[in-house]
Design an enzyme around this catalytic site. Structure first.
Site, PDB file in Angstrom:
ATOM      1  CG  ASP A  15      -0.288  -0.072   2.552  1.00  0.00           C
ATOM      2  OD1 ASP A  15       0.695  -0.832   2.681  1.00  0.00           O
ATOM      3  OD2 ASP A  15      -0.733   0.631   3.487  1.00  0.00           O
ATOM      4  CD  GLU A  48       3.958   0.656   7.275  1.00  0.00           C
ATOM      5  OE1 GLU A  48       4.523   0.980   8.330  1.00  0.00           O
ATOM      6  OE2 GLU A  48       3.635   1.496   6.408  1.00  0.00           O
ATOM      7  CD  GLU A  51       8.363   0.524   5.586  1.00  0.00           C
ATOM      8  OE1 GLU A  51       8.500   1.500   4.825  1.00  0.00           O
ATOM      9  OE2 GLU A  51       7.266   0.163   6.051  1.00  0.00           O
TER      10      GLU A  51
HETATM   11 ZN   LIG Z   1       6.517   2.208   4.321  1.00  0.00          ZN
END
Ligand SMILES: [Zn+2]
Length: 428
Positions: A98, A161, A190
């Site tokens: 997402d 997330e 990330e």
């Molecule tokens: Zn992220």
């Protein structure tokens, strides 16, 4: 001397730089915007179909019943697993699929995946489709090199997330997907910058404060009890007393950026009176309720009890001092801080590969905000988890977000090398 798998895998990744960029572009072009949770299923299917071509066993798990899950916006996660030869550890790469809404201020199309001057632009390029693409290419390069490995390689694309991860990693962790013996090491690509290993995050405590009053005619406020004025007193105490106190609290956690090495509070939202319910038309009333959501980020040196007690004391003091002051306090969300051991295998493997690929030592950092590591560590009880990816932390959620192509390529080599170390194919 056996074949130098790592050098060969790195060479393959270099040869596939264009393919890596193309893959990241294709992912950016699937607008998996959250909220509401658009296009999760096509994105998960795209990842699954790609890895199925390399003989991964692919399964889809819908976060049924999670916040936001419905027939229009199903919370579709994908998990792809490739078994090795014989018993051994499982190395898992987890990316959220997402992205946050594009918002205003873009100078180019946020969902086109435009390339300019070695940068790939688009919503999610840094956070974190560039990292997802790099991890896919890393695994494919290992498999195409024909490396025989024990254990398993696994990759997941998970949802939500950006809204807490309850339909994604949270849902899967509760069902054992992020626990031993199924998984041993987790790398979350990330955007923490290409030369940094993120070993944890600060804690987060969201709470709702409501002040109560008594309704009356607005022309005679002295007959009522104004909840908004009471909230004004709460704000003043936060400003005068709490914020300076929080600024005094320093952590030994290596949080970046520098300002987040202290305790912080954000006043997330505030609503009082009836206007919000009546299309903004003013009503001649003394407001009997005012509600505020606070977002408190805390340090590993603080306990959740202390964090809550600070607010309770502030409110109780006002109750003693202000006539007519009444309040209620409720918790909205809470995650404790996490910190992976600096000597944990996944930290050592990724740090060593950063130094090898980039020629400079890795920096260990802690994230100011939480991410899906909380579910892996707290629910999956798996401590060997870090974040490492090519995205640029400061660009996450910004207009004109981009990722550097060179960073995607370098991070894919780091991920592949780290996986080979953790699997025991090359010396740790
Ligand atoms: Zn992220």
């Amino acid at each position: 001397m056996p074949l130098d798998f790592r050098a060969n895998v790195s060479r393959r990744i270099d040869e596939r730089a264009d393919e890596l960029v193309e893959l990241a572009r294709e992912l950016i072009r699937i607008p998996t915007v959250n909220p509401p949770g658009d296009a999760y299923t096509p994105c998960a299917e795209f990842i699954g179909a790609r890895l199925a071509r390399r003989d991964f066993a692919v399964r889809f798990e819908r976060g049924t019943g999670a916040p936001g899950d419905n027939e229009r916006y199903p919370r579709t996660n994908v998990i792809a697993r490739k078994e090795g030869h014989g018993r051994g550890p499982c190395v898992h790469f987890n990316s959220h699929i997402d992205v946050v809404p594009a918002g205003h201020g873009w100078s180019l199309d946020p969902f086109a995946g435009e390339l300019r001057d070695g940068r790939l632009y688009g919503r999610g390029s840094s956070d974190m489709k560039g990292g997802l693409a790099a991890s896919i290419i890393a695994l494919e390069a290992i498999l195409d090199e024909g490396v025989r490995f024990p254990g398993a390689l696994e990759l997941s694309g998970t949802v939500d997330e950006e809204s807490g991860g309850f339909g994604g990693v949270g849902y899967l962790a509760e069902r054992g997907f992020f626990s031993r013996p199924r998984v041993d090491h987790v790398i979350i690509p990330e955007p923490l910058n290409v030369d940094r290993v993120c070993i944890g995050h600060r804690g987060v405590w969201w709470a709702k404060i409501e002040t109560h009053g008594r309704i009356a005619h607005g022309s005679m406020p002295f007959l009522g009890n104004c909840a908004v004025r009471h909230m004004g007193a709460v704000l003043e105490r936060i400003e005068q007393n709490l914020i300076p106190r929080l600024a005094q609290k320093h952590t030994r956690m290596p949080v970046v950026p520098e300002g987040a090495k202290r305790s912080t509070i954000n006043l997330n939202s505030i609503h009082g009176g009836l206007g919000e319910d009546y299309e903004g038309l003013p009503s001649p009333l003394v407001p009997d309720s005012c509600r505020m959501v606070i977002d408190r980020r805390y340090l590993i040196e603080e306990t959740p009890e202390e964090v809550r007690q600070e607010i309770v004391e502030l409110l109780e003091t006002l109750k003693r001092e202000r006539p007519g002051f009444a309040y209620s306090l409720s918790e909205v969300l809470h995650f404790r801080p996490t910190l992976t051991d600096a000597e944990a295998p996944v930290v050592r493997a990724v740090s060593a590969e950063i130094e090898r690929v980039l020629g400079r030592p890795a920096q260990q950092v802690v994230s100011p905000g939480t991410y899906d590591q909380k579910h892996v560590v707290r629910t999956g009880l798996l401590k060997d988890c870090i974040a490492y990816g090519p995205g640029i932390l400061d660009l996450a959620h910004q207009p004109d977000e981009y990722v550097l192509i060179a960073d995607m390529v370098a991070s894919a080599k780091v991920m592949a090398g780290a996986a080979l170390r953790l699997l025991g194919v090359i010396a740790p």
